[in-house]
Design a protein around this motif. Structure first.
Motif, PDB file in Angstrom:
ATOM      1  N   TYR A 102      18.290 -26.940 -35.891  1.00 41.25           N
ATOM      2  CA  TYR A 102      16.922 -26.817 -36.392  1.00 41.25           C
ATOM      3  C   TYR A 102      16.141 -28.084 -36.087  1.00 41.25           C
ATOM      4  O   TYR A 102      16.708 -29.171 -35.907  1.00 41.25           O
ATOM      5  N   LEU A 103      14.820 -27.923 -36.029  1.00 44.35           N
ATOM      6  CA  LEU A 103      13.944 -29.086 -35.985  1.00 44.35           C
ATOM      7  C   LEU A 103      12.994 -29.043 -37.182  1.00 44.35           C
ATOM      8  O   LEU A 103      12.813 -28.006 -37.822  1.00 44.35           O
TER       9      LEU A 103
ATOM     10  N   LEU B 135      14.065 -22.015 -19.120  1.00 44.65           N
ATOM     11  CA  LEU B 135      13.457 -21.839 -20.436  1.00 44.65           C
ATOM     12  C   LEU B 135      13.578 -23.129 -21.237  1.00 44.65           C
ATOM     13  O   LEU B 135      14.671 -23.650 -21.428  1.00 44.65           O
ATOM     14  N   PHE B 136      12.437 -23.646 -21.697  1.00 45.13           N
ATOM     15  CA  PHE B 136      12.453 -24.778 -22.611  1.00 45.13           C
ATOM     16  C   PHE B 136      12.754 -24.275 -24.016  1.00 45.13           C
ATOM     17  O   PHE B 136      12.201 -23.274 -24.451  1.00 45.13           O
ATOM     18  N   ASN B 137      13.630 -24.983 -24.732  1.00 49.38           N
ATOM     19  CA  ASN B 137      13.668 -24.728 -26.169  1.00 49.38           C
ATOM     20  C   ASN B 137      12.620 -25.619 -26.824  1.00 49.38           C
ATOM     21  O   ASN B 137      11.963 -26.436 -26.173  1.00 49.38           O
ATOM     22  N   LYS B 138      12.443 -25.480 -28.118  1.00 48.71           N
ATOM     23  CA  LYS B 138      11.356 -26.197 -28.803  1.00 48.71           C
ATOM     24  C   LYS B 138      11.535 -27.712 -28.740  1.00 48.71           C
ATOM     25  O   LYS B 138      10.554 -28.459 -28.626  1.00 48.71           O
TER      26      LYS B 138
ATOM     27  N   ILE C 214      15.816 -24.312 -33.106  1.00 51.88           N
ATOM     28  CA  ILE C 214      15.455 -24.915 -31.826  1.00 51.88           C
ATOM     29  C   ILE C 214      15.495 -23.889 -30.697  1.00 51.88           C
ATOM     30  O   ILE C 214      14.620 -23.855 -29.839  1.00 51.88           O
ATOM     31  N   GLU C 215      16.493 -23.020 -30.701  1.00 55.74           N
ATOM     32  CA  GLU C 215      16.701 -22.135 -29.561  1.00 55.74           C
ATOM     33  C   GLU C 215      16.017 -20.782 -29.690  1.00 55.74           C
ATOM     34  O   GLU C 215      15.615 -20.196 -28.699  1.00 55.74           O
ATOM     35  N   THR C 216      15.904 -20.243 -30.886  1.00 56.00           N
ATOM     36  CA  THR C 216      15.467 -18.863 -31.039  1.00 56.00           C
ATOM     37  C   THR C 216      14.021 -18.780 -31.499  1.00 56.00           C
ATOM     38  O   THR C 216      13.426 -19.755 -31.939  1.00 56.00           O
TER      39      THR C 216
ATOM     40  N   LYS D 236      12.788 -13.696 -20.828  1.00 54.02           N
ATOM     41  CA  LYS D 236      12.344 -14.147 -22.145  1.00 54.02           C
ATOM     42  C   LYS D 236      13.464 -14.786 -22.952  1.00 54.02           C
ATOM     43  O   LYS D 236      13.208 -15.389 -23.990  1.00 54.02           O
ATOM     44  N   ILE D 237      14.693 -14.655 -22.511  1.00 48.14           N
ATOM     45  CA  ILE D 237      15.827 -15.150 -23.295  1.00 48.14           C
ATOM     46  C   ILE D 237      16.781 -15.928 -22.386  1.00 48.14           C
ATOM     47  O   ILE D 237      16.754 -15.799 -21.165  1.00 48.14           O
ATOM     48  N   ASP D 238      17.608 -16.741 -23.027  1.00 47.65           N
ATOM     49  CA  ASP D 238      18.627 -17.468 -22.290  1.00 47.65           C
ATOM     50  C   ASP D 238      19.811 -16.538 -22.033  1.00 47.65           C
ATOM     51  O   ASP D 238      20.099 -15.651 -22.846  1.00 47.65           O
ATOM     52  N   VAL D 239      20.476 -16.726 -20.914  1.00 47.61           N
ATOM     53  CA  VAL D 239      21.634 -15.897 -20.578  1.00 47.61           C
ATOM     54  C   VAL D 239      22.759 -16.791 -20.092  1.00 47.61           C
ATOM     55  O   VAL D 239      22.540 -17.943 -19.699  1.00 47.61           O
TER      56      VAL D 239
END
Length: 315
Positions: free
Chosen positions: A288-289, A192-195, A239-241, A168-171
């Motif tokens: 941010y987006l 994992l795609f970010n937004k 964007i990432e979280t 579920k998270i980036d590592v």
């Protein structure tokens, strides 16, 4: 059939005990088999024991497991050739740091386990910084379906590397590479795609784009002004979280800019300079987006929205 494990007082350090009913399932039972739990494996001797209940697998108490194996959980047993697989062992790698794990954040995953009676086995949630590559164990919280209503169903322990991991998270790359070298294809969300990557991947297709809120990266107050002039109100999202506490709905009311988030309420900035200063404080820490705001449906006094979880098959 679901089976339970039972620790048998026994001097032999590498013996498992199977009920007589197992003979009805397999005509030939090897005298030595490979016991597998998660990715952990060990060759063991096999004995048929008439004293073992039909729904039970006996493990010699002298077997030295490098992890905990809760005996009150129901497990599936799969026998192929000389391999006896006890499981499944499923891990949710849902947090970067152990300090992020709270009772509330754990309970957010209970919906994933609504079909536990069909899945069975050892299912645990962990943080990336509690994956111990040298010992091939993971520190986390397993789900106990038999927990009483007044106690948490999440129990702490050390567990084996899983059969399957749901990321579920980036590592960090070294952690990712080490895990993937052990579980191989058995990782969901291997990428994992970010937004922003998701928007860039889907928006070029006209039949998809018409269903997507228009999105661009937040660069400064001028990019915010441009989006507000087009849509009246917008969302600012990291964007990432997926941290909802850092998500804002912005519109131009209260004589300037109104930033609204559910945790702290609204804050108003009456000049472009004040809004710019606040935006700079956001994008200094993370990207941010800006996204076109869409009207939300309501049910009674509650906002209603739908989330779609998409899983890809392997290539």
């Amino acid at each position: 059939m679901k089976r339970y494990i039972q620790w048998i007082p026994e001097k032999k350090s590498n013996t498992i005990f199977l009920p007589e009913s197992i003979i009805e399932e397999r005509e030939v039972i090897p005298r030595r088999m490979i016991l597998q739990v998660g990715i952990w494996k060990q060759e063991v001797e096999v004995e048929i024991d008439s004293g073992i209940p039909e729904n039970t697998i006996g493990l010699s108490s002298a077997i030295k497991l490098p992890f905990q194996l809760p005996e009150h959980l129901p497990y599936k047993i799969e026998m192929k050739g000389r391999k006896l697989h006890l499981g499944p062992v499923i891990a949710f790698m849902a947090f970067k740091e152990e300090r992020d794990i709270t009772p509330e954040s754990l309970n957010a995953y209970k919906d994933y386990l609504s079909s536990y009676s069909d899945i069975r086995g050892l299912i645990y949630i962990c943080a990336a910084n509690r994956i111990h590559s040298s010992a091939q164990t993971v520190e986390g919280y397993y789900y106990d379906p038999a927990a009483k209503e007044d106690e948490t169903p999440w129990k702490y322990g050390f567990f084996p590397y899983p059969d399957v991991i749901y990321r579920k998270i980036d590592v960090k790359k070294p952690v990712y590479d080490q895990i993937i070298s052990k579980v191989g294809e058995n990782m969901f969300n291997s990428h994992l795609f970010n937004k922003w990557e998701l928007w860039q991947s889907l928006s070029p297709y006209p039949y998809l784009r018409e269903h997507l809120p228009y999105t661009q990266q937040l660069e400064n107050v001028q990019s915010l002004d441009h989006m507000l002039s087009l849509y009246g109100s917008v969302y600012l999202k990291p964007i990432e979280t997926t941290n909802e506490k850092r998500l804002f709905k912005v519109d131009q009311t209260c004589g300037g800019y109104r930033f609204l988030d559910e945790s702290t309420g609204e804050r108003c900035f009456h000049s472009k300079e004040e809004a710019a200063e606040f935006l700079n404080s956001l994008i200094t820490h993370e990207d941010y987006l800006i996204q076109q705001a869409v009207s939300a449906k309501s049910y009674g006094d509650h906002r209603l929205d739908f989330r779609v979880i998409m899983q890809k098959k392997q290539f």
